[in-house]
Design an enzyme around this catalytic site. Structure first.
Site, PDB file in Angstrom:
ATOM      1  N   ALA A  62       0.860  -1.179   0.000  1.00  0.00           N
ATOM      2  CA  ALA A  62       0.000   0.000   0.000  1.00  0.00           C
ATOM      3  C   ALA A  62       0.897   1.230   0.000  1.00  0.00           C
ATOM      4  O   ALA A  62       2.067   1.159   0.361  1.00  0.00           O
ATOM      5  CB  ALA A  62      -0.885  -0.013   1.237  1.00  0.00           C
ATOM      6  N   GLY A 101       0.589  -5.264   0.661  1.00  0.00           N
ATOM      7  CA  GLY A 101      -0.552  -5.347  -0.251  1.00  0.00           C
ATOM      8  C   GLY A 101      -0.172  -5.928  -1.593  1.00  0.00           C
ATOM      9  O   GLY A 101      -0.990  -6.524  -2.283  1.00  0.00           O
ATOM     10  N   GLU A 104      -0.362  -9.483  -1.106  1.00  0.00           N
ATOM     11  CA  GLU A 104      -1.783  -9.835  -0.950  1.00  0.00           C
ATOM     12  C   GLU A 104      -2.486  -9.891  -2.305  1.00  0.00           C
ATOM     13  O   GLU A 104      -3.388 -10.699  -2.512  1.00  0.00           O
ATOM     14  CB  GLU A 104      -2.460  -8.829  -0.007  1.00  0.00           C
ATOM     15  CG  GLU A 104      -1.991  -9.011   1.438  1.00  0.00           C
ATOM     16  CD  GLU A 104      -2.563  -7.969   2.361  1.00  0.00           C
ATOM     17  OE1 GLU A 104      -2.227  -6.774   2.190  1.00  0.00           O
ATOM     18  OE2 GLU A 104      -3.310  -8.305   3.271  1.00  0.00           O
ATOM     19  N   GLU A 124       4.140  -5.615   7.081  1.00  0.00           N
ATOM     20  CA  GLU A 124       3.298  -4.610   7.736  1.00  0.00           C
ATOM     21  C   GLU A 124       3.611  -4.444   9.214  1.00  0.00           C
ATOM     22  O   GLU A 124       3.480  -3.368   9.781  1.00  0.00           O
ATOM     23  CB  GLU A 124       1.821  -4.964   7.582  1.00  0.00           C
ATOM     24  CG  GLU A 124       1.262  -4.786   6.191  1.00  0.00           C
ATOM     25  CD  GLU A 124       1.449  -6.013   5.309  1.00  0.00           C
ATOM     26  OE1 GLU A 124       2.328  -6.843   5.578  1.00  0.00           O
ATOM     27  OE2 GLU A 124       0.712  -6.102   4.303  1.00  0.00           O
TER      28      GLU A 124
HETATM   29  N1  T1G Z   1       4.621   3.421   0.034  1.00  0.00           N
HETATM   30  C1  T1G Z   1       5.089   4.652  -0.312  1.00  0.00           C
HETATM   31  N2  T1G Z   1       6.395   4.910  -0.614  1.00  0.00           N
HETATM   32  C2  T1G Z   1       7.239   3.865  -0.559  1.00  0.00           C
HETATM   33  C3  T1G Z   1       6.832   2.557  -0.204  1.00  0.00           C
HETATM   34  C4  T1G Z   1       5.453   2.361   0.092  1.00  0.00           C
HETATM   35  N3  T1G Z   1       4.960   1.146   0.407  1.00  0.00           N
HETATM   36  N4  T1G Z   1       7.933   1.749  -0.250  1.00  0.00           N
HETATM   37  C5  T1G Z   1       8.968   2.532  -0.607  1.00  0.00           C
HETATM   38  N5  T1G Z   1       8.560   3.790  -0.796  1.00  0.00           N
HETATM   39  C6  T1G Z   1       9.392   4.926  -1.235  1.00  0.00           C
HETATM   40  C7  T1G Z   1      10.467   5.252  -0.211  1.00  0.00           C
HETATM   41  O1  T1G Z   1       9.952   6.145   0.758  1.00  0.00           O
HETATM   42  C8  T1G Z   1      11.515   5.909  -1.097  1.00  0.00           C
HETATM   43  O2  T1G Z   1      11.053   7.218  -1.376  1.00  0.00           O
HETATM   44  C9  T1G Z   1      11.410   5.116  -2.402  1.00  0.00           C
HETATM   45  O3  T1G Z   1      10.108   4.512  -2.387  1.00  0.00           O
HETATM   46  C10 T1G Z   1      12.457   4.020  -2.507  1.00  0.00           C
HETATM   47  O4  T1G Z   1      12.326   3.247  -1.309  1.00  0.00           O
HETATM   48  C11 T1G Z   1      -2.800  -3.200   2.876  1.00  0.00           C
HETATM   49  C12 T1G Z   1      -1.368  -1.885   4.706  1.00  0.00           C
HETATM   50  C13 T1G Z   1      10.332  -1.860  -1.479  1.00  0.00           C
HETATM   51  C14 T1G Z   1      12.209  -3.020  -0.276  1.00  0.00           C
HETATM   52  O5  T1G Z   1       6.311  -1.982   4.107  1.00  0.00           O
HETATM   53  O6  T1G Z   1      10.554  -2.140   2.173  1.00  0.00           O
HETATM   54  O7  T1G Z   1       0.834  -2.861   2.224  1.00  0.00           O
HETATM   55  O8  T1G Z   1      12.953   8.480  -0.303  1.00  0.00           O
HETATM   56  O9  T1G Z   1      14.636   3.797  -0.461  1.00  0.00           O
HETATM   57  O10 T1G Z   1      15.978   0.447  -0.531  1.00  0.00           O
HETATM   58  O11 T1G Z   1      -1.785  -4.998   3.949  1.00  0.00           O
HETATM   59  O12 T1G Z   1      11.106   0.514  -0.013  1.00  0.00           O
HETATM   60  O13 T1G Z   1      12.982   7.988  -2.755  1.00  0.00           O
HETATM   61  O14 T1G Z   1      11.322   9.630  -1.826  1.00  0.00           O
HETATM   62  O15 T1G Z   1      13.251   1.932   0.583  1.00  0.00           O
HETATM   63  O16 T1G Z   1      15.243  -0.184  -2.925  1.00  0.00           O
HETATM   64  C15 T1G Z   1       3.827  -2.680   3.183  1.00  0.00           C
HETATM   65  C16 T1G Z   1       8.104  -0.773   2.288  1.00  0.00           C
HETATM   66  C17 T1G Z   1       3.085  -1.396   3.173  1.00  0.00           C
HETATM   67  C18 T1G Z   1       7.362  -2.067   1.998  1.00  0.00           C
HETATM   68  C19 T1G Z   1      12.637  -1.004  -1.702  1.00  0.00           C
HETATM   69  N6  T1G Z   1       5.020  -2.575   2.361  1.00  0.00           N
HETATM   70  N7  T1G Z   1       9.168  -0.524   1.331  1.00  0.00           N
HETATM   71  O17 T1G Z   1      13.791  -0.678  -0.942  1.00  0.00           O
HETATM   72  O18 T1G Z   1      14.188   1.705  -1.784  1.00  0.00           O
HETATM   73  S1  T1G Z   1       1.628  -1.465   4.184  1.00  0.00           S
HETATM   74  C20 T1G Z   1       6.185  -2.195   2.930  1.00  0.00           C
HETATM   75  C21 T1G Z   1      10.351  -1.217   1.406  1.00  0.00           C
HETATM   76  C22 T1G Z   1       0.594  -2.504   3.337  1.00  0.00           C
HETATM   77  C23 T1G Z   1      -1.478  -3.828   3.193  1.00  0.00           C
HETATM   78  C24 T1G Z   1      -0.615  -2.982   4.057  1.00  0.00           C
HETATM   79  C25 T1G Z   1      11.429  -0.767   0.456  1.00  0.00           C
HETATM   80  C26 T1G Z   1      11.615  -1.687  -0.754  1.00  0.00           C
HETATM   81  P1  T1G Z   1      12.139   8.424  -1.590  1.00  0.00           P
HETATM   82  P2  T1G Z   1      13.644   2.688  -0.624  1.00  0.00           P
HETATM   83  P3  T1G Z   1      14.896   0.302  -1.561  1.00  0.00           P
END
Ligand code: T1G
Length: 676
Positions: A62, A101, A104, A124
């Site tokens: 998400a 997500g 999912e 999450e």
């Molecule tokens: N949403 C918004 N921005 C995100 C994002 C996300 N999920 N993931 C990364 N970014 C942005 C981050 O802030 C950065 O921005 C850029 O992308 C590169 O990220 C319904 C509720 C995917 C392994 O927790 O683990 O789904 O600083 O520097 O090192 O059940 O990003 O460049 O402006 O980390 O190559 C669950 C979180 C969400 C994954 C890539 N998903 N992201 O790592 O790049 S909750 C997560 C990561 C959810 C559902 C629930 C990592 C990555 P900027 P980065 P990276």
């Protein structure tokens, strides 16, 4: 992007492509686009639908930046249910990391394939949340309860092969994901394969003890957190409720977690960590120097750990010591560390040997001539550090970056003895340097932009989390830690005991209480550092009377078997010591302090607000760029409770007016004897 989802038909396959850089997060536009495109694909004459992503990764979850705002239709659970209810089979093809997500979505599809290099996960829990789009209900239906609990409560992604073995992925391809996925889709069609709904599968039953065991494990591993326990509740619900009711239960738990202060704190830290690596006044196109080889000076605990951090990611290291005996001791510690990791099964013997083989010892500075980066890691003697930097200035090639690992000393003064202060800065690692993720990058007054940018990129290369500090005594972390420890010492003199102070801060969520931390670091370390300080910086030493008396009695902390606590020589288990209580009470009497009972809440506020107060000064002086940078320092360097968001976020949550009022009250009642 306004149209982040595109569609085309290839043969009999309706191909849906999500393209929402940088990580294909499920923004509102993506959810709407996917929902509408799936409806179109169901209506056309394609026989099967394939969902894939453009760019570097499958959907990474998400869009976290949308959290906290009013949710907008279509909600992700609804979009995924529409996909699962498609009358045509839906296939998902994963590359990069399908997370949250994103995974999912994979679980809601009927057939799942991935590149062997891909990973899938439900992280999450690291945001104080739980998979809120059917993940807690579909994962156990495919992989069973225990695998589902591990995946969601650890939040750790798993490689495609392991996911396939767990039943979460059907096909794994070595390359050419699109070509292989398209051929697989045609084959599924030819074989007459229709939709297979995960939600209609039964959850394999398990003994109730599995859930009790999970909760007991989490009581230690995720102490004080809400989401991990709600994940267990959701998986337990999946074993006894049909999917629709289970999904409803999940939505209720998800809403509770989303609204929790813990999730707000952990989402803050997610973005703060990424912001901390960005330097406001550093041009985005700042060039980077190549770091192909590193030299480390000093093979003690810090130097050895730093050398390991580099070798662990394939960077060759020259480790310099004063003589062969010192080198041998250093390598002994390094080899012991690798052996422990191999014994725990976290590293193969071969890989350990390869890493150890990248570290070469020397006692000759001439061997450092070709190093791209030199990290000085000798003990905290400013004159010795200057002598070393003068030597490095002579022997190192032009363009080499010269870094000091000093915890406190004046980086500008050290750089100032060289003819190349622009190439110099601080790289402050935390002990043990091969384990702790925090790296304070200390920007000197003359540090060149490309040196700073290179140091930040180097931090990420060696899997550290960088936070940039300007030069002051103790930079960010240690400078704040001094008043924190000072308050804990004052509480002892006023009436508390070591175990009551530690219990209060442990319950608050610190990994260790301040008294136990002092014993761990070594009481003599603080003692020597304070004695070396000029009067105006040292402040009033009264609070440390007990600690100093222990040092003078040879009780240095864990390393000498006794400090504030006594330590079992085998298990290192800490026990209160009546002798220390007598010393504390005697000190109170000598100081004319009438001892009193002090509640846990006051102890927490005295210590944590001392941190916050110093953090505000650090921001005011421009030593740290942002409050979030300070929070990251405390999360990764000092074990601050992740679900509190860091000292500065926590202060915002309790209200800065409250913090200010309490700090003023404490200063009036107990003195503000900290250095000016
Ligand atoms: N949403 C918004 N921005 C995100 C994002 C996300 N999920 N993931 C990364 N970014 C942005 C981050 O802030 C950065 O921005 C850029 O992308 C590169 O990220 C319904 C509720 C995917 C392994 O927790 O683990 O789904 O600083 O520097 O090192 O059940 O990003 O460049 O402006 O980390 O190559 C669950 C979180 C969400 C994954 C890539 N998903 N992201 O790592 O790049 S909750 C997560 C990561 C959810 C559902 C629930 C990592 C990555 P900027 P980065 P990276």
């Amino acid at each position: 992007m306004s149209h982040p989802v595109s569609y085309r038909v290839v043969g009999n396959v309706g191909v849906v492509t999500i393209d929402n850089p940088p990580v294909n997060a499920f923004s509102l536009a993506v959810r709407k686009g996917l929902n509408d495109t799936i409806s179109d694909a169901i209506a056309d004459d394609s026989g099967i639908i394939l969902i894939a992503c453009a760019g570097r990764t499958f959907v990474a979850g998400a869009d976290i930046s949308e959290f906290g705002k009013p949710p907008e239709d279509p909600w992700l659970p609804e979009v995924l249910d529409n996909i699962e209810n498609s009358p045509k089979p839906v296939v998902t093809a994963v590359h990069g990391t399908a997370l949250g997500g994103g995974f999912e979505l994979v679980l809601a599809s009927h057939y799942r394939c991935a590149l062997a290099s891909a990973k899938v996960g439900l992280p999450e829990v690291h945001l104080g949340l739980l998979p809120g789009a059917g993940g807690t209900q579909r994962t156990p239906r495919l992989a069973g309860v225990e695998a589902a609990l591990e995946l969601m409560t650890s939040g750790r992604p798993i490689p495609a092969g392991k996911a396939q073995a767990a039943g979460l992925i059907d096909e794994v391809f070595d390359d050419d994901l699109e070509g292989n996925a398209l051929r697989w889709c045609e084959q599924l069609l030819a074989d007459g394969k229709g939709p297979v709904k995960v939600s209609e599968k039964a959850v394999p039953q398990v003994d109730a003890a599995v859930f009790d065991g999970a909760r007991q494990l989490l009581a230690k591993r995720a102490r004080g957190q809400l989401a991990p326990f709600r994940i267990v509740d959701c998986v337990e619900a999946a074993t006894r409720l049909p999917y629709p009711q289970g999904a409803e239960f999940e939505r209720e738990q998800f809403a509770e977690c989303m609204a929790s202060p813990q999730s707000a704190a952990m989402r803050h830290l997610f973005f703060a960590e990424r912001q901390a690596a960005k330097v406001r006044d550093l041009p985005k196109d700042t060039s980077l120097r190549n770091i192909r080889s590193v030299a480390v000076i000093g093979a003690g605990t810090m130097g050895g750990g730093i050398a390991m951090s580099c070798a662990n990611v394939g960077i060759p290291v020259k480790l310099l010591e004063v003589d062969a005996a010192a080198l041998e001791r250093g390598f002994g510690v390094i080899e012991g560390n690798y052996a422990k990791t191999v014994k725990k099964g976290r590293l193969s013997q071969e890989e350990a040997a390869a890493r150890r083989g990248r570290i070469e010892g020397t006692t000759d500075y001439a061997d450092l001539a070709d190093a791209d980066l030199v990290i000085e890691a000798v003990f905290e003697d400013p004159e010795l550090k200057k002598t070393i930097f003068r030597k490095l200035d002579e022997v190192c090639k032009p363009g080499a970056i010269l870094a000091t690992n000093t915890s406190y000393q004046d980086v500008d003064a050290i750089a100032g003895v060289t003819n190349r202060p622009g190439d110099c800065l601080g790289l402050h690692f935390f002990s043990p340097a091969n384990v702790m993720k925090l790296l304070e990058v200390v920007r000197g007054a003359k540090t060149d932009d490309d040196v700073l940018a290179t140091a930040i990129r180097f931090a990420k290369t060696i899997r550290k989390v960088p936070a940039v500090a300007r030069v002051c005594y103790g930079f960010i972390g240690n400078r704040m830690f001094n008043p924190y420890i000072r308050e804990a010492q004052k509480l002892l003199i006023e009436g508390a005991l070591p175990e009551t102070v530690d219990a209060a801060l442990y319950e608050f969520g610190m990994a260790m209480g301040p008294i136990a931390v002092s014993d761990l670091a070594g009481l003599d370390v603080g003692y020597k550092a304070r004695m070396a300080l000029p009067e105006e910086v040292r402040g009033d030493d009264t609070p440390f009377k007990v600690a100093d008396a222990l040092v003078e009695a040879g009780r240095l902390g864990q390393k000498s078997g006794a400090g504030f606590y006594t330590y079992d020589p085998e298990t290192r288990r800490a026990s209160p010591d009546p002798e220390v209580v007598t010393l504390i009470e005697k000190t109170s009497a000598e100081l004319g302090v009438e001892r009193r009972d002090i509640g846990a809440e006051e102890m927490v506020e005295r210590c944590v607000f001392a941190l916050v107060n110093e953090g505000l000064k650090i921001l005011d002086e421009g030593i740290a760029q942002r409050p979030g940078d300070i929070d990251i320092v405390y999360l990764y360097g000092y074990g601050f409770a992740v679900h509190r968001g860091g000292p500065m976020f926590y202060a915002d949550q309790v209200g800065l007016d409250h913090v200010l009022a309490r700090v003023r009250e404490f200063h009036e009642r107990f003195g503000s004897d900290a250095p000016a």
